[in-house]
Enzyme design. Structure first.
Site, PDB file in Angstrom:
ATOM      1  CE1 TYR A 150      -3.951   2.164   0.659  1.00  0.00           C
ATOM      2  CE2 TYR A 150      -2.636   3.134   2.417  1.00  0.00           C
ATOM      3  CZ  TYR A 150      -3.755   3.162   1.610  1.00  0.00           C
ATOM      4  OH  TYR A 150      -4.671   4.180   1.731  1.00  0.00           O
ATOM      5  CG  ASP A 151       2.961   2.145   3.599  1.00  0.00           C
ATOM      6  OD1 ASP A 151       1.754   1.903   3.615  1.00  0.00           O
ATOM      7  OD2 ASP A 151       3.666   2.193   4.624  1.00  0.00           O
ATOM      8  CG  ASN A 195     -11.799  -3.387  14.318  1.00  0.00           C
ATOM      9  OD1 ASN A 195     -12.576  -3.760  13.447  1.00  0.00           O
ATOM     10  ND2 ASN A 195     -10.610  -3.932  14.487  1.00  0.00           N
ATOM     11  CE1 TYR A 209      -5.940  -5.259  17.132  1.00  0.00           C
ATOM     12  CE2 TYR A 209      -5.287  -4.023  15.180  1.00  0.00           C
ATOM     13  CZ  TYR A 209      -6.113  -4.936  15.802  1.00  0.00           C
ATOM     14  OH  TYR A 209      -7.120  -5.534  15.088  1.00  0.00           O
ATOM     15  CG  ASP A 211       1.750   1.196  24.754  1.00  0.00           C
ATOM     16  OD1 ASP A 211       1.317   1.660  23.665  1.00  0.00           O
ATOM     17  OD2 ASP A 211       2.804   1.605  25.276  1.00  0.00           O
ATOM     18  CB  THR A 215      -0.952   9.652  18.165  1.00  0.00           C
ATOM     19  OG1 THR A 215       0.137   9.950  17.276  1.00  0.00           O
ATOM     20  CG2 THR A 215      -0.504   9.715  19.607  1.00  0.00           C
TER      21      THR A 215
HETATM   22  P1  NAD Z   1     -12.756   1.752   0.540  1.00  0.00           P
HETATM   23  O1  NAD Z   1     -12.114   0.412   0.610  1.00  0.00           O
HETATM   24  O2  NAD Z   1     -14.074   1.937   1.209  1.00  0.00           O
HETATM   25  O3  NAD Z   1     -12.911   2.232  -0.955  1.00  0.00           O
HETATM   26  C1  NAD Z   1     -12.067   1.815  -1.998  1.00  0.00           C
HETATM   27  C2  NAD Z   1     -12.938   1.559  -3.217  1.00  0.00           C
HETATM   28  O4  NAD Z   1     -12.096   1.185  -4.322  1.00  0.00           O
HETATM   29  C3  NAD Z   1     -13.908   0.399  -3.010  1.00  0.00           C
HETATM   30  O5  NAD Z   1     -15.185   0.769  -3.470  1.00  0.00           O
HETATM   31  C4  NAD Z   1     -13.302  -0.729  -3.824  1.00  0.00           C
HETATM   32  O6  NAD Z   1     -14.257  -1.673  -4.258  1.00  0.00           O
HETATM   33  C5  NAD Z   1     -12.654   0.040  -4.959  1.00  0.00           C
HETATM   34  N1  NAD Z   1     -11.568  -0.663  -5.609  1.00  0.00           N
HETATM   35  C6  NAD Z   1     -10.515  -1.306  -5.023  1.00  0.00           C
HETATM   36  N2  NAD Z   1      -9.715  -1.839  -5.965  1.00  0.00           N
HETATM   37  C7  NAD Z   1     -10.256  -1.522  -7.170  1.00  0.00           C
HETATM   38  C8  NAD Z   1      -9.889  -1.797  -8.506  1.00  0.00           C
HETATM   39  N3  NAD Z   1      -8.789  -2.515  -8.787  1.00  0.00           N
HETATM   40  N4  NAD Z   1     -10.680  -1.333  -9.507  1.00  0.00           N
HETATM   41  C9  NAD Z   1     -11.791  -0.607  -9.219  1.00  0.00           C
HETATM   42  N5  NAD Z   1     -12.205  -0.333  -7.968  1.00  0.00           N
HETATM   43  C10 NAD Z   1     -11.435  -0.771  -6.948  1.00  0.00           C
HETATM   44  O7  NAD Z   1     -11.689   2.794   1.125  1.00  0.00           O
HETATM   45  P2  NAD Z   1     -11.805   4.355   1.384  1.00  0.00           P
HETATM   46  O8  NAD Z   1     -11.498   4.582   2.813  1.00  0.00           O
HETATM   47  O9  NAD Z   1     -13.059   4.910   0.805  1.00  0.00           O
HETATM   48  O10 NAD Z   1     -10.537   4.883   0.556  1.00  0.00           O
HETATM   49  C11 NAD Z   1     -10.679   5.501  -0.707  1.00  0.00           C
HETATM   50  C12 NAD Z   1      -9.335   6.043  -1.170  1.00  0.00           C
HETATM   51  O11 NAD Z   1      -8.831   6.984  -0.221  1.00  0.00           O
HETATM   52  C13 NAD Z   1      -8.265   4.964  -1.339  1.00  0.00           C
HETATM   53  O12 NAD Z   1      -7.487   5.263  -2.471  1.00  0.00           O
HETATM   54  C14 NAD Z   1      -7.410   5.118  -0.096  1.00  0.00           C
HETATM   55  O13 NAD Z   1      -6.089   4.717  -0.314  1.00  0.00           O
HETATM   56  C15 NAD Z   1      -7.517   6.605   0.180  1.00  0.00           C
HETATM   57  N6  NAD Z   1      -7.294   6.906   1.595  1.00  0.00           N
HETATM   58  C16 NAD Z   1      -8.257   6.633   2.534  1.00  0.00           C
HETATM   59  C17 NAD Z   1      -8.000   6.894   3.878  1.00  0.00           C
HETATM   60  C18 NAD Z   1      -9.026   6.641   4.954  1.00  0.00           C
HETATM   61  O14 NAD Z   1      -8.725   6.871   6.131  1.00  0.00           O
HETATM   62  N7  NAD Z   1     -10.226   6.218   4.659  1.00  0.00           N
HETATM   63  C19 NAD Z   1      -6.759   7.406   4.266  1.00  0.00           C
HETATM   64  C20 NAD Z   1      -5.794   7.627   3.275  1.00  0.00           C
HETATM   65  C21 NAD Z   1      -6.081   7.390   1.947  1.00  0.00           C
HETATM   66  N1  UDP Z   2      -5.845  -0.436  16.046  1.00  0.00           N
HETATM   67  C1  UDP Z   2      -6.189  -0.908  17.305  1.00  0.00           C
HETATM   68  N2  UDP Z   2      -7.238  -1.780  17.388  1.00  0.00           N
HETATM   69  C2  UDP Z   2      -7.954  -2.194  16.318  1.00  0.00           C
HETATM   70  C3  UDP Z   2      -7.598  -1.696  15.039  1.00  0.00           C
HETATM   71  C4  UDP Z   2      -6.527  -0.819  14.942  1.00  0.00           C
HETATM   72  O1  UDP Z   2      -5.589  -0.564  18.310  1.00  0.00           O
HETATM   73  O2  UDP Z   2      -8.894  -2.984  16.505  1.00  0.00           O
HETATM   74  C5  UDP Z   2      -4.735   0.538  15.951  1.00  0.00           C
HETATM   75  C6  UDP Z   2      -3.680   0.196  14.893  1.00  0.00           C
HETATM   76  O3  UDP Z   2      -2.678  -0.608  15.467  1.00  0.00           O
HETATM   77  C7  UDP Z   2      -3.171   1.581  14.530  1.00  0.00           C
HETATM   78  C8  UDP Z   2      -4.379   2.493  14.731  1.00  0.00           C
HETATM   79  O4  UDP Z   2      -5.299   1.754  15.519  1.00  0.00           O
HETATM   80  O5  UDP Z   2      -2.149   1.983  15.414  1.00  0.00           O
HETATM   81  C9  UDP Z   2      -5.057   2.879  13.418  1.00  0.00           C
HETATM   82  O6  UDP Z   2      -5.295   1.702  12.699  1.00  0.00           O
HETATM   83  P1  UDP Z   2      -6.140   1.698  11.334  1.00  0.00           P
HETATM   84  O7  UDP Z   2      -6.070   0.309  10.813  1.00  0.00           O
HETATM   85  O8  UDP Z   2      -7.467   2.296  11.573  1.00  0.00           O
HETATM   86  O9  UDP Z   2      -5.374   2.725  10.390  1.00  0.00           O
HETATM   87  P2  UDP Z   2      -3.834   2.930   9.988  1.00  0.00           P
HETATM   88  O10 UDP Z   2      -2.946   2.089  10.856  1.00  0.00           O
HETATM   89  O11 UDP Z   2      -3.774   2.555   8.559  1.00  0.00           O
HETATM   90  O12 UDP Z   2      -3.605   4.373  10.250  1.00  0.00           O
END
Ligand code: NAD
Ligand code: UDP
Length: 323
Positions: A150-151, A195, A209, A211, A215
């Site tokens: 992802y990253d 969650n 997850y 302690d 943040t």
């Molecule tokens: P989500 O999983 O709800 O939405 C992702 C959507 O993309 C889904 O509808 C999924 O079916 C579709 N999708 C996945 N792979 C696909 C493919 N190969 N072809 C067509 N459609 C595909 O997630 P979200 O939280 O709505 O995230 C949307 C975007 O925002 C993502 O690009 C994500 O990386 C980015 N983003 C979200 C967050 C967050 O906190 N929600 C944070 C950072 C970045």
């Molecule tokens: N996390 C947690 N309990 C859960 C799910 C997530 O403590 O049931 C923690 C996770 O380890 C992370 C933070 O919450 O430190 C945010 O996790 P999330 O998966 O929401 O997003 P991301 O890590 O991608 O920012």
């Protein structure tokens, strides 16, 4: 003048569905493209009929790792699973979605001369050693860990987007989105807000997850949508952080939910996942200066809306919330 056509890839997902509806409500013609991996038609709920009958809302079932040709003016490229559970389910597919999928959507933008906005992420900063994170920080990312699909996928997506701009003059925008939450997150996506809320509503212990001192900065979805629209409308091509700069630990998040529900919640500690970032908070200076962006929804207010949503989703009575 012809109506503007907006393509939203990943439009049936959590953020995508909010974005599609906002664009539609502003009078645009919207094409919602999704492969429905994590997205759902139900995200359009009671508005589905109105959208389809309007003649200016279309659903396209398509996977962005395949090319497609559509006549559009703007592309909001969100397609990609966002929760660690979902993006680690099939990491090779996550990389293909981020790299090949973004390549195809940029190719489409170039062909039809559309403006392109990439939904990037705070994950490009990895486990940051600079705090809060400004856009000028290059990050601290493990290139071969379980989060790397992802990253690093998003980092390549940013590079491709910038190269289409430099090489082909394509108008591009890059949103670095920080943790966003709200109604229409899926109950089973494993992210911390969904969650904790679902566990609290079901009377289960909250799985913290490690302690719980790590943040995050949580942004309510309506604030993020506002930022995305402002970003698309501006002329800046570099990355822009979007989110909320209030920072809380996971234990503080538990306490916030306790205050809303008016009861003490049981906590169960679990192993901290590999490469879990220790701290995360956006430096929003650029978004504020360039876009006039300001997140408005306080955490507890956003959590209240989200709790009400999940109670309805889970078929549970709306909890009595304190305050
Ligand atoms: P989500 O999983 O709800 O939405 C992702 C959507 O993309 C889904 O509808 C999924 O079916 C579709 N999708 C996945 N792979 C696909 C493919 N190969 N072809 C067509 N459609 C595909 O997630 P979200 O939280 O709505 O995230 C949307 C975007 O925002 C993502 O690009 C994500 O990386 C980015 N983003 C979200 C967050 C967050 O906190 N929600 C944070 C950072 C970045
Ligand atoms: N996390 C947690 N309990 C859960 C799910 C997530 O403590 O049931 C923690 C996770 O380890 C992370 C933070 O919450 O430190 C945010 O996790 P999330 O998966 O929401 O997003 P991301 O890590 O991608 O920012």
């Amino acid at each position: 003048m012809a109506r503007q056509v907006c393509l939203v890839t990943g439009g049936a997902g959590f953020i995508g569905s909010h974005l599609c509806l906002r664009l539609f409500d502003e009078g645009r013609h919207v094409i919602c493209l999704d492969n429905f991996f994590t997205g759902r038609m139900e995200n359009f709920g009671e508005r589905y009929r109105e959208l389809v009958l309007s003649g200016r809302f279309e659903f396209v079932r398509h996977d962005v790792i395949e090319p497609i040709v559509l006549e559009v003016d703007e592309i909001y490229h969100l397609a990609c699973p966002a929760s660690p559970v979902h993006y680690q389910h099939n990491p090779v597919k996550t990389i293909k979605t981020n790299v090949i999928g973004t390549y195809h959507m940029l190719g489409l933008a170039k062909r039809v001369r559309a403006r392109f906005l990439l939904a990037s992420t705070s994950e490009v900063y990895g486990d940051p050693q600079v705090h809060p994170q400004p856009e000028t920080y290059w990050g601290h990312v493990n290139p071969n860990g379980i989060r790397s699909c992802y990253d690093e996928g998003k980092r390549v997506a940013e590079t491709l987007t910038c190269d289409y701009h430099r090489q082909h003059g394509l108008p591009v925008r890059i949103a670095r989105i920080f943790n966003t939450y709200g109604p229409r997150m899926s109950a089973d996506d494993g992210r911390v807000v969904s969650n904790f809320i679902c566990q609290a509503l079901r009377g289960e212990p909250l799985t913290v997850y490690g302690d719980g001192s790590q943040t995050r900065s949580f942004c309510y979805v309506s604030d993020l949508i506002d930022g995305l629209l402002r970003l698309m409308a501006c002329d800046f091509t570099g990355p822009v952080n979007l989110g909320n700069d209030g920072e809380v630990s996971m234990i503080e998040l538990v306490r916030a939910i306790e205050r809303i529900l008016g009861r003490t919640l049981r906590v169960e500690h679990r192993r901290l996942p590999q490469d879990d970032p220790g701290r995360r908070r956006p430096d929003l200076t650029r978004a504020r200066q360039l876009l006039g962006y300001e997140p408005r929804v306080p955490l507890e207010e956003g959590l209240r809306h989200t709790i009400a949503y999940f109670a309805a989703e889970l078929g549970l009575p709306a909890p009595i919330t304190a305050g």
